[in-house]
Design a protein around this motif. Sequence first.
Motif, mmCIF file in Angstrom:
data_model
loop_
_atom_site.group_PDB
_atom_site.id
_atom_site.type_symbol
_atom_site.label_atom_id
_atom_site.label_comp_id
_atom_site.label_asym_id
_atom_site.label_seq_id
_atom_site.Cartn_x
_atom_site.Cartn_y
_atom_site.Cartn_z
ATOM 1 N N PHE A 47 1.273 -8.190 -9.991
ATOM 2 C CA PHE A 47 0.761 -8.861 -8.796
ATOM 3 C C PHE A 47 1.616 -8.535 -7.578
ATOM 4 C CE2 PHE A 47 3.310 -11.954 -11.173
ATOM 5 C CZ PHE A 47 4.140 -12.517 -10.208
ATOM 6 N N ASP A 48 1.090 -8.865 -6.387
ATOM 7 C CA ASP A 48 1.666 -8.375 -5.133
ATOM 8 C C ASP A 48 3.144 -8.712 -4.974
ATOM 9 O OD1 ASP A 48 -0.732 -7.258 -4.371
ATOM 10 O OD2 ASP A 48 -1.349 -8.952 -3.118
ATOM 11 N N GLU A 49 3.505 -9.965 -5.172
ATOM 12 C CA GLU A 49 4.901 -10.352 -4.967
ATOM 13 C C GLU A 49 5.828 -9.560 -5.862
ATOM 14 O OE1 GLU A 49 6.067 -14.470 -4.105
ATOM 15 O OE2 GLU A 49 7.271 -14.374 -5.939
ATOM 16 N N GLN A 50 5.432 -9.354 -7.118
ATOM 17 C CA GLN A 50 6.263 -8.595 -8.036
ATOM 18 C C GLN A 50 6.390 -7.131 -7.617
ATOM 19 O OE1 GLN A 50 7.724 -8.757 -11.590
ATOM 20 N NE2 GLN A 50 8.468 -10.568 -10.513
ATOM 21 N N ARG A 51 5.324 -6.569 -7.113
ATOM 22 C CA ARG A 51 5.400 -5.185 -6.642
ATOM 23 C C ARG A 51 6.355 -5.078 -5.449
ATOM 24 N NH1 ARG A 51 1.241 -1.625 -8.329
ATOM 25 N NH2 ARG A 51 -0.289 -2.611 -9.711
ATOM 26 N N ILE A 52 6.289 -6.046 -4.554
ATOM 27 C CA ILE A 52 7.198 -6.045 -3.404
ATOM 28 C C ILE A 52 8.643 -6.136 -3.882
ATOM 29 C CG2 ILE A 52 7.927 -7.325 -1.353
ATOM 30 C CD1 ILE A 52 4.950 -8.273 -1.154
ATOM 31 N N GLY A 54 9.826 -5.327 -6.764
ATOM 32 C CA GLY A 54 10.178 -4.082 -7.438
ATOM 33 C C GLY A 54 10.589 -2.996 -6.466
ATOM 34 N N TYR A 55 9.834 -2.866 -5.369
ATOM 35 C CA TYR A 55 10.172 -1.824 -4.403
ATOM 36 C C TYR A 55 11.382 -2.193 -3.555
ATOM 37 C CZ TYR A 55 6.251 1.096 -5.646
ATOM 38 O OH TYR A 55 5.407 1.925 -6.341
ATOM 39 N N LEU A 56 11.659 -3.466 -3.372
ATOM 40 C CA LEU A 56 12.915 -3.848 -2.726
ATOM 41 C C LEU A 56 14.107 -3.341 -3.535
ATOM 42 C CD1 LEU A 56 12.133 -7.504 -1.551
ATOM 43 C CD2 LEU A 56 12.588 -5.527 -0.083
ATOM 44 N N LEU A 304 0.866 -1.452 2.007
ATOM 45 C CA LEU A 304 1.345 -1.064 0.689
ATOM 46 C C LEU A 304 2.668 -1.762 0.382
ATOM 47 C CD1 LEU A 304 0.605 2.766 0.733
ATOM 48 C CD2 LEU A 304 -0.712 0.961 -0.406
ATOM 49 N N PRO A 305 2.844 -2.258 -0.836
ATOM 50 C CA PRO A 305 4.101 -2.941 -1.187
ATOM 51 C C PRO A 305 5.344 -2.101 -0.931
ATOM 52 C CG PRO A 305 2.451 -3.353 -2.870
ATOM 53 C CD PRO A 305 1.866 -2.330 -1.950
ATOM 54 N N SER A 306 5.288 -0.809 -1.212
ATOM 55 C CA SER A 306 6.450 0.047 -1.002
ATOM 56 C C SER A 306 6.836 0.112 0.466
ATOM 57 C CB SER A 306 6.170 1.452 -1.535
ATOM 58 O OG SER A 306 7.279 2.310 -1.322
ATOM 59 N N ALA A 309 8.295 -3.269 1.634
ATOM 60 C CA ALA A 309 9.656 -3.440 1.153
ATOM 61 C C ALA A 309 10.640 -2.603 1.969
ATOM 62 C CB ALA A 309 9.741 -3.063 -0.321
ATOM 63 N N GLU A 310 10.272 -1.367 2.238
ATOM 64 C CA GLU A 310 11.183 -0.490 2.964
ATOM 65 C C GLU A 310 11.405 -0.975 4.388
ATOM 66 O OE1 GLU A 310 12.332 4.135 2.763
ATOM 67 O OE2 GLU A 310 10.199 3.631 2.560
ATOM 68 N N SER A 311 10.379 -1.465 5.061
ATOM 69 C CA SER A 311 10.539 -1.958 6.417
ATOM 70 C C SER A 311 11.377 -3.232 6.461
ATOM 71 C CB SER A 311 9.182 -2.190 7.079
ATOM 72 O OG SER A 311 8.504 -3.289 6.494
ATOM 73 N N PHE A 312 11.231 -4.087 5.455
ATOM 74 C CA PHE A 312 12.041 -5.303 5.371
ATOM 75 C C PHE A 312 13.514 -4.956 5.196
ATOM 76 C CE2 PHE A 312 14.075 -8.646 2.778
ATOM 77 C CZ PHE A 312 13.898 -9.734 3.617
ATOM 78 N N LEU A 313 13.797 -3.999 4.334
ATOM 79 C CA LEU A 313 15.193 -3.587 4.147
ATOM 80 C C LEU A 313 15.788 -3.032 5.436
ATOM 81 C CD1 LEU A 313 14.895 -1.836 0.663
ATOM 82 C CD2 LEU A 313 15.958 -4.049 1.139
#
Length: 318
Positions: A47-52, A54-56, A304-306, A309-313
């Motif tokens: 699910f979405d949160e887990q994918r996010i 994971g990519y974090l 996209l989750p990836s 995640a990358e923009s948040f980092l």
Amino acid sequence: MPPTRRQYLARAAGVGSGVTAGVSAGCLGDTSPAGPRFTLRIGSKGFDEQRILGYLAYHSLRDLERVRLVDRIGRGDTQTNWAAVRDGTIDLYWEYTGTVWGRLPPVRDERIMDPRAVYERAAADARDQGVAMAPPADFSNEYVLVTDAAWSRDTGVETIGDLLAYASAAERAVPVAVNGAFYHRRDGWPGLFDHYDADPAARASLSGDALTVTSIGLTYELLASGDATVANGFASDPQLDRDGIVTLDDDGGYFLPYNPAPTAHAPTVDAHPAVFTALEPVVDALSEPAMRRLNRRVFVDGELPSAVAESFLSAEVR
């Protein structure tokens, strides 16, 4: 100097001493430029949160020296990922403390509401199985019950206890929408009535034709359309930021804390403790509002989750 909260939690859980202190992202022992390359297989649930999450982890761990990352994100459910990290088929994913405590072996029935205590005891159980859990993020993805704000004001229903009292005295059934997992899980809908000692009238008012069992996310749409008065969700759902939705207070302490923690094959982090160290800034940045914003960007905005995640980092961590 006394230990920090994160050092205390890690020590209490029996995590190796190198996990939380004194190890920089580049100090990996055998992963120096002269050392051998090592592989990290990063997984997650679907699910979405887990994918996010994971990519974090995936994007954060790219900065480690001599690491080769393998993307296994979005594959399998709780049981699949737990077995994989235990057996070393994957090296790391994020698991929720309440899930480890109440749903994974040895499956504890004791209800613990303090987030730190749940983590410490879940991490100790995990370590016995060859799984290491880093200290978790502060936000909890626990179950919640929500209702229409106007209905809450009109009826005075602000807590789950209020809801059950109202349902017991109501002349008409109270329409409810819940997702399938919540409906079937022993720590979900059936157990709530027992935990709150609901009387037969309340149970009848909130079941039968009044109850709709649907998929995750659609519970909010039924609430918005007026086809449900009460719905279930998760505390990190972006829909909870909508005007007109209020969360009923769990005044009876039913829903366990579900704080996400980096969860790894123990031999991997024992050999490479900087894996957990590199994720500490990510864990520290994940508040409930932050996770809701990330979930909204994927679930509502379609990003996209990836990429999210990358923009948040880039914006919040690095």
